[in-house]
Design an enzyme around this catalytic site. Structure first.
Site, PDB file in Angstrom:
ATOM      1  N   HIS A 242      -7.092  -5.821   1.988  1.00 60.29           N
ATOM      2  CA  HIS A 242      -5.948  -5.288   2.735  1.00 60.29           C
ATOM      3  C   HIS A 242      -5.400  -6.401   3.626  1.00 60.29           C
ATOM      4  CE1 HIS A 242      -6.873  -0.859   2.172  1.00 60.29           C
ATOM      5  NE2 HIS A 242      -8.056  -1.359   1.886  1.00 60.29           N
TER       6      HIS A 242
ATOM      7  N   HIS B 187     -10.248  -5.128  -3.507  1.00 59.23           N
ATOM      8  CA  HIS B 187      -8.928  -5.454  -2.981  1.00 59.23           C
ATOM      9  C   HIS B 187      -9.067  -5.844  -1.525  1.00 59.23           C
ATOM     10  CE1 HIS B 187      -9.751  -1.178  -2.695  1.00 59.23           C
ATOM     11  NE2 HIS B 187      -9.103  -1.188  -1.534  1.00 59.23           N
TER      12      HIS B 187
ATOM     13  N   ASP C 107       0.848  -1.189   0.000  1.00 55.47           N
ATOM     14  CA  ASP C 107       0.000   0.000   0.000  1.00 55.47           C
ATOM     15  C   ASP C 107       0.888   1.244   0.000  1.00 55.47           C
ATOM     16  OD1 ASP C 107      -3.213   0.534   1.000  1.00 55.47           O
ATOM     17  OD2 ASP C 107      -1.809   2.206   1.094  1.00 55.47           O
ATOM     18  N   ILE C 108       0.498   2.241  -0.781  1.00 57.69           N
ATOM     19  CA  ILE C 108       1.302   3.466  -0.908  1.00 57.69           C
ATOM     20  C   ILE C 108       1.267   4.284   0.383  1.00 57.69           C
ATOM     21  CG2 ILE C 108      -0.496   5.053  -1.769  1.00 57.69           C
ATOM     22  CD1 ILE C 108       1.536   5.871  -3.974  1.00 57.69           C
TER      23      ILE C 108
ATOM     24  N   ASN D  12     -12.979  -3.201   2.208  1.00 59.12           N
ATOM     25  CA  ASN D  12     -13.889  -2.074   2.402  1.00 59.12           C
ATOM     26  C   ASN D  12     -14.876  -2.014   1.242  1.00 59.12           C
ATOM     27  OD1 ASN D  12     -12.557  -1.203   4.758  1.00 59.12           O
ATOM     28  ND2 ASN D  12     -11.024  -0.108   3.548  1.00 59.12           N
TER      29      ASN D  12
ATOM     30  N   VAL E 112     -10.802   3.098  -3.697  1.00 57.14           N
ATOM     31  CA  VAL E 112     -10.432   2.591  -5.025  1.00 57.14           C
ATOM     32  C   VAL E 112     -11.453   1.535  -5.411  1.00 57.14           C
ATOM     33  CG1 VAL E 112      -8.699   1.391  -6.390  1.00 57.14           C
ATOM     34  CG2 VAL E 112      -7.975   3.079  -4.675  1.00 57.14           C
TER      35      VAL E 112
HETATM   36  P1  5GP Z   1      -9.678   1.434   0.125  1.00 58.46           P
HETATM   37  O1  5GP Z   1      -9.753   2.746   0.821  1.00 58.46           O
HETATM   38  O2  5GP Z   1     -10.335   1.499  -1.252  1.00 58.46           O
HETATM   39  O3  5GP Z   1     -10.131   0.261   0.926  1.00 58.46           O
HETATM   40  O4  5GP Z   1      -8.141   1.159  -0.102  1.00 58.46           O
HETATM   41  C1  5GP Z   1      -7.424   1.736  -1.129  1.00 58.46           C
HETATM   42  C2  5GP Z   1      -5.965   1.681  -0.743  1.00 58.46           C
HETATM   43  O5  5GP Z   1      -5.207   1.904  -1.911  1.00 58.46           O
HETATM   44  C3  5GP Z   1      -5.562   2.765   0.271  1.00 58.46           C
HETATM   45  O6  5GP Z   1      -5.046   2.139   1.441  1.00 58.46           O
HETATM   46  C4  5GP Z   1      -4.521   3.580  -0.480  1.00 58.46           C
HETATM   47  O7  5GP Z   1      -3.453   3.979   0.336  1.00 58.46           O
HETATM   48  C5  5GP Z   1      -4.073   2.622  -1.578  1.00 58.46           C
HETATM   49  N1  5GP Z   1      -3.651   3.268  -2.813  1.00 58.46           N
HETATM   50  C6  5GP Z   1      -4.288   4.258  -3.475  1.00 58.46           C
HETATM   51  N2  5GP Z   1      -3.636   4.588  -4.594  1.00 58.46           N
HETATM   52  C7  5GP Z   1      -2.550   3.773  -4.635  1.00 58.46           C
HETATM   53  C8  5GP Z   1      -1.470   3.644  -5.567  1.00 58.46           C
HETATM   54  O8  5GP Z   1      -1.377   4.321  -6.579  1.00 58.46           O
HETATM   55  N3  5GP Z   1      -0.544   2.699  -5.282  1.00 58.46           N
HETATM   56  C9  5GP Z   1      -0.605   1.911  -4.170  1.00 58.46           C
HETATM   57  N4  5GP Z   1       0.366   1.023  -3.997  1.00 58.46           N
HETATM   58  N5  5GP Z   1      -1.603   2.017  -3.279  1.00 58.46           N
HETATM   59  C10 5GP Z   1      -2.570   2.938  -3.513  1.00 58.46           C
END
Ligand code: 5GP
Length: 114
Positions: A102, A100, A30-31, A87, A96
């Protein structure tokens, strides 16, 4: 396959620290990590949210979870424990829209949905 930021990672259009990949699943760091280990395990098939998954995706989603467990073992956190989170939509904290899982661990995790 529809586009998402994760599709761009799958297609190597943007960089990521990839830790696992096979024909159907990719996993990368994760970034913006929330724990010492924070990896996103992603089906290559674009499915926007878990609400959009069908019974035809059951095997694929099982493979995502099993891949996460294998990665946890490879990172040395399996015995200590870790958390898998998917999520969904706004109140679930999804940002996103490409399913996915986590994989979060490497420290004692609290349980606070807020
Ligand atoms: P969500 O909030 O949809 O459950 O998780 C999305 C995750 O994607 C977040 O934890 C966010 O930090 C990660 N994320 C968003 N954009 C990028 C990216 O460009 N690269 C990577 N490696 N992670 C990302």
């Amino acid at each position: 396959m529809s586009e998402s930021i994760f599709t761009k990672i799958i297609k190597r259009e943007i960089p990521a620290n990839i830790v696992f990949e096979n024909e159907e699943v990719i996993a990368f760091e994760d970034i913006s990590p929330k724990a010492p280990v924070h990896i996103l395990v992603v089906p290559k098939k674009h499915i926007a949210t878990i609400n959009d998954a069908g019974v035809e995706d059951a095997e694929l989603l099982g493979k995502v979870i099993l891949a996460a467990a294998e990665i946890a073992k490879s990172k040395g956190i399996a015995e200590r424990g870790y958390r898998l989170v998917i999520n969904c939509n706004e109140e679930g904290g999804q940002s996103v829209f490409h399913i996915h899982c986590h994989l979060i661990g490497g420290k004692k995790l609290s349980w606070n949905p807020d």
